[in-house]
Design a protein around this motif. Sequence first.
Motif, PDB file in Angstrom:
ATOM      1  N   ARG A 104      90.377  58.727  34.855  1.00 46.17           N
ATOM      2  CA  ARG A 104      90.509  59.496  33.623  1.00 46.17           C
ATOM      3  C   ARG A 104      90.602  60.960  33.989  1.00 46.17           C
ATOM      4  N   ALA A 105      91.493  61.654  33.325  1.00 42.94           N
ATOM      5  CA  ALA A 105      91.640  63.079  33.621  1.00 42.94           C
ATOM      6  C   ALA A 105      91.771  63.856  32.327  1.00 42.94           C
ATOM      7  N   GLY A 106      91.229  65.049  32.310  1.00 42.58           N
ATOM      8  CA  GLY A 106      91.400  65.962  31.179  1.00 42.58           C
ATOM      9  C   GLY A 106      92.645  66.786  31.405  1.00 42.58           C
ATOM     10  N   LEU A 107      93.466  66.914  30.377  1.00 38.11           N
ATOM     11  CA  LEU A 107      94.702  67.675  30.490  1.00 38.11           C
ATOM     12  C   LEU A 107      94.575  68.978  29.710  1.00 38.11           C
ATOM     13  N   GLU A 108      95.138  70.020  30.262  1.00 33.34           N
ATOM     14  CA  GLU A 108      95.236  71.292  29.545  1.00 33.34           C
ATOM     15  C   GLU A 108      96.655  71.791  29.696  1.00 33.34           C
ATOM     16  N   PRO A 155      97.795  76.437  22.958  1.00 25.53           N
ATOM     17  CA  PRO A 155      97.103  75.653  23.990  1.00 25.53           C
ATOM     18  C   PRO A 155      96.704  74.280  23.442  1.00 25.53           C
ATOM     19  N   ILE A 156      96.849  73.256  24.247  1.00 28.52           N
ATOM     20  CA  ILE A 156      96.436  71.916  23.825  1.00 28.52           C
ATOM     21  C   ILE A 156      95.651  71.253  24.951  1.00 28.52           C
ATOM     22  N   THR A 157      94.739  70.374  24.565  1.00 26.01           N
ATOM     23  CA  THR A 157      94.002  69.587  25.549  1.00 26.01           C
ATOM     24  C   THR A 157      94.127  68.125  25.163  1.00 26.01           C
ATOM     25  N   ASP A 158      94.040  67.288  26.156  1.00 30.37           N
ATOM     26  CA  ASP A 158      94.186  65.854  25.915  1.00 30.37           C
ATOM     27  C   ASP A 158      93.522  65.124  27.080  1.00 30.37           C
ATOM     28  N   ASP A 159      93.362  63.829  26.920  1.00 33.07           N
ATOM     29  CA  ASP A 159      92.826  63.016  28.008  1.00 33.07           C
ATOM     30  C   ASP A 159      93.860  61.969  28.367  1.00 33.07           C
ATOM     31  N   ALA A 195     102.041  59.775  34.019  1.00 36.06           N
ATOM     32  CA  ALA A 195     101.519  59.514  32.681  1.00 36.06           C
ATOM     33  C   ALA A 195     101.604  60.739  31.778  1.00 36.06           C
ATOM     34  N   LEU A 196     101.958  61.902  32.331  1.00 34.89           N
ATOM     35  CA  LEU A 196     101.990  63.114  31.514  1.00 34.89           C
ATOM     36  C   LEU A 196     103.146  63.068  30.530  1.00 34.89           C
ATOM     37  N   PRO A 197     102.922  63.583  29.309  1.00 31.28           N
ATOM     38  CA  PRO A 197     104.036  63.653  28.367  1.00 31.28           C
ATOM     39  C   PRO A 197     105.080  64.646  28.886  1.00 31.28           C
ATOM     40  N   PHE A 198     106.339  64.316  28.693  1.00 31.67           N
ATOM     41  CA  PHE A 198     107.411  65.175  29.194  1.00 31.67           C
ATOM     42  C   PHE A 198     107.423  66.497  28.436  1.00 31.67           C
ATOM     43  N   GLN A 199     107.238  66.424  27.110  1.00 30.29           N
ATOM     44  CA  GLN A 199     107.182  67.631  26.290  1.00 30.29           C
ATOM     45  C   GLN A 199     105.960  67.542  25.396  1.00 30.29           C
ATOM     46  N   PRO A 200     104.816  68.023  25.860  1.00 26.64           N
ATOM     47  CA  PRO A 200     103.601  67.910  25.056  1.00 26.64           C
ATOM     48  C   PRO A 200     103.706  68.744  23.787  1.00 26.64           C
ATOM     49  N   LEU A 201     103.229  68.200  22.667  1.00 28.81           N
ATOM     50  CA  LEU A 201     103.294  68.911  21.388  1.00 28.81           C
ATOM     51  C   LEU A 201     101.894  69.006  20.797  1.00 28.81           C
ATOM     52  N   CYS A 202     101.619  70.124  20.076  1.00 31.14           N
ATOM     53  CA  CYS A 202     100.315  70.283  19.421  1.00 31.14           C
ATOM     54  C   CYS A 202     100.199  69.289  18.273  1.00 31.14           C
ATOM     55  N   GLU A 203     101.304  69.059  17.572  1.00 32.10           N
ATOM     56  CA  GLU A 203     101.380  68.037  16.543  1.00 32.10           C
ATOM     57  C   GLU A 203     102.754  67.400  16.657  1.00 32.10           C
ATOM     58  N   GLU A 204     102.809  66.155  16.217  1.00 31.21           N
ATOM     59  CA  GLU A 204     104.042  65.382  16.308  1.00 31.21           C
ATOM     60  C   GLU A 204     105.239  66.158  15.738  1.00 31.21           C
ATOM     61  N   ASP A 205     105.013  66.853  14.594  1.00 31.26           N
ATOM     62  CA  ASP A 205     106.124  67.518  13.899  1.00 31.26           C
ATOM     63  C   ASP A 205     105.986  69.041  13.973  1.00 31.26           C
TER      64      ASP A 205
END
Length: 122
Positions: A11-15, A24-28, A73-83
């Motif tokens: 498990r890793a924390g993403l920033e 800025p966004i964070t995710d796991d 596993a990283l998203p190619f284009q991380p978004l703060c919200e889907e839209d």
Amino acid sequence: MEGVLVTGTARAGLEGECARCLEPITDDVEVTFQELYVYPEHQTPHDEDDDVSRLQDDLVDLEPQLRDAVVLALPFQPLCEEDCPGLCTECGARLADDPDHTHEAPIDPRWAGLTALKNDDE
Ligand SMILES: [Zn+2]
Ligand SMILES: [Zn+2]
């Protein structure tokens, strides 16, 4: 027989930042990985090949496998919200914070000289 098969979950924390608005966004992320670590003395057909993971003094170096699994596993284009509406192309304001903001129609560059005259009069 050839080595040690390592199976694991990490498990890793993403920033990072939103690809559209730079917020800025964070995710796991949770990934599983499996890798065969070949005994150093065991010869393989692709011996010169660096893709073969080898035991080093009875230890395994997990870092390359862990890094590869997480990067995939990283998203190619991380978004703060889907839209996420992104940024205003005029002024760079974040549209999610200020969805209704507008600008006056841009001045046609051919008339820009007239604007200068008008401002002189004032
Ligand atoms: Zn965003
Ligand atoms: Zn704007």
